[in-house]
Write an enzyme that holds these catalytic residues in place. Structure first.
Site: not given
Ligand code: C5P
Length: 396
Positions: A209, A278, A305, A323, A337, A341
């Site tokens: 990305n 993801d 994960p 973030f 979110k 989390k």
């Molecule tokens: O779920 P999402 O990707 O939108 O959440 C973003 C946050 O979760 C960011 O802080 C990102 O660094 C963290 N994240 C993570 N592991 C993932 C996906 C997101 O630590 N697999």
């Protein structure tokens, strides 16, 4: 501008590295510092006062008996109200005279008459640096509360290689900014993820990305300036780690997950800034996929994960910050979110406002609600986020 309103006396002493002090002056001024230059007589043999005068927009002083000072108090007037005296380069002779409290030229007198902190960046031949007399003087200055920056090791103007090179102007600037940053995270261990991940499809292709890593690196720098011990787990990015930060390079989300989980138990604060993919490719090919082998190759995806959620679920784990980069409904998505989390703080931004660029617009969301920060450079926002984290963790 990270040194806005700071009054700095820049002392320049005699050495080849004096030419680098001109660049240092430019960098300090660019960050908003008000810089007054004082040179030793020796320094003027390497660079002229005119250079520093043009760059600082102020007269440069070299002489204790300068008639421009109506009261003949140059040594006191010039450093009065200074927030810092920075001497770069600091020659062996200057260090020796200062360690012994001599006041035999303008700079030495100003240093002796100061009522502000002092940073010195030594620069000299490696044997001069290693000489027990210099080492004694440096130890004395450190004991007197003077901050010694460097010196670095490397190739010297005299052709020798060893310790004694002045730190680069950018490094000295970082030290000055760090010096002025309140140590809100002293003694804390901060773990940060940054950058994108790269999920291989085959040995040369992958899914990634547009995350530049700038925000994560800016946070690592701000936490370091605030006195924390910082570990960065970084996906592929194109710039180097901030000074003093322990950087660990990873490529895929699985590698990032392993690197983080190995270190999370020891961290006081975890900030997940990385744009973690993801999904990863379940059937990554061992060899390069070829176009002419018939049909479009199927790419099967499996979920990665959630590193942040896993760290947040640790028993006695670190204070977790996430973030959320969204393209719409920022507040609703970011707060959802944060709750999902189970983390106390999330920094939200709209992708169109900052993804990949130098500036950003951040809104911090915590239990108390939304805290919008003014649009600014990522370095400035990073400092504000670190302050907010320090405030929240300080309450616990
Ligand atoms: O779920 P999402 O990707 O939108 O959440 C973003 C946050 O979760 C960011 O802080 C990102 O660094 C963290 N994240 C993570 N592991 C993932 C996906 C997101 O630590 N697999």
């Amino acid at each position: 501008m990270e040194l806005q309103g700071k009054r700095i006396v820049l002392g320049v002493t005699g050495g080849i590295a004096a030419y680098k002090a001109a660049e240092l002056l430019r960098l300090l001024s660019k960050q908003g510092a008000d810089v007054q230059v004082a040179m030793t007589e020796g320094a003027t043999h390497f660079v002229t006062p005119t250079t520093f005068q043009a760059l600082s927009g102020k007269p440069v002083f070299t002489d204790q008996w300068d008639a421009r000072m109506p009261n003949a108090m140059a040594h006191i007037d010039l450093s009065r109200q200074a927030d810092l005296i920075l001497v770069a380069p600091a020659s062996a002779d200057f260090l020796a005279r200062t360690a012994h409290g001599l006041a035999d030229d303008l700079l030495a007198t100003m240093v002796l008459a100061r009522d502000c902190p002092m940073l010195v960046a030594p620069a000299m031949n490696r044997q001069m640096w290693e000489n027990p007399a210099t080492q004694r003087n440096v130890a004395q200055l450190a004991a007197d509360g003077v901050h010694i920056l460097g010196p670095a090791c490397g190739e010297q103007a005299c052709g020798e290689v060893g310790a004694g090179r002045m730190l680069e102007p950018e490094e000295i600037l970082e030290e000055v900014i760090a010096f002025f940053t309140p140590k809100l995270m002293a003694g804390k261990k901060v773990l940060i993820t940054a950058g994108p991940t790269f999920e291989a499809i085959d040995p040369v292709r992958g899914i990634t990305n547009l995350s530049s890593g700038r925000m994560g690196y800016a946070l690592a720098r701000a936490a370091q300036h605030a006195g924390a011990t910082v570990t960065l787990v970084s996906g592929p990015v194109s710039f180097s780690a901030p000074q003093g930060v322990d950087r660990n390079n990873v490529r895929s989300a699985l590698e990032m997950h392993a690197a983080v989980m190995a270190r999370a138990g020891e961290a006081d604060i975890f900030i997940g800034v990385a744009a973690v993919a993801d999904y990863r490719v379940a059937n990554a090919a061992e060899h390069k996929l070829k176009k002419d082998t018939g049909g479009i190759p199927p790419i099967e995806l499996v979920e990665n994960p959630d590193i942040l959620a896993e760290v947040a679920a640790l028993k006695d784990g670190p204070f977790c910050v996430g973030f959320a980069a969204e393209s719409q409904n920022l507040e609703a998505y970011a707060q959802a979110k944060r709750k999902k989390k189970n983390i106390p703080l999330i920094a939200g931004n709209l992708i169109q406002d900052g993804f990949g660029g130098d500036d950003n617009t951040l809104i911090l969301f915590d239990e108390a609600g939304a805290h919008p920060l003014k649009p600014a450079a990522k370095s400035v926002l990073a400092g504000q986020l670190i302050q907010h984290i320090a405030h929240l963790t300080g309450k616990n």
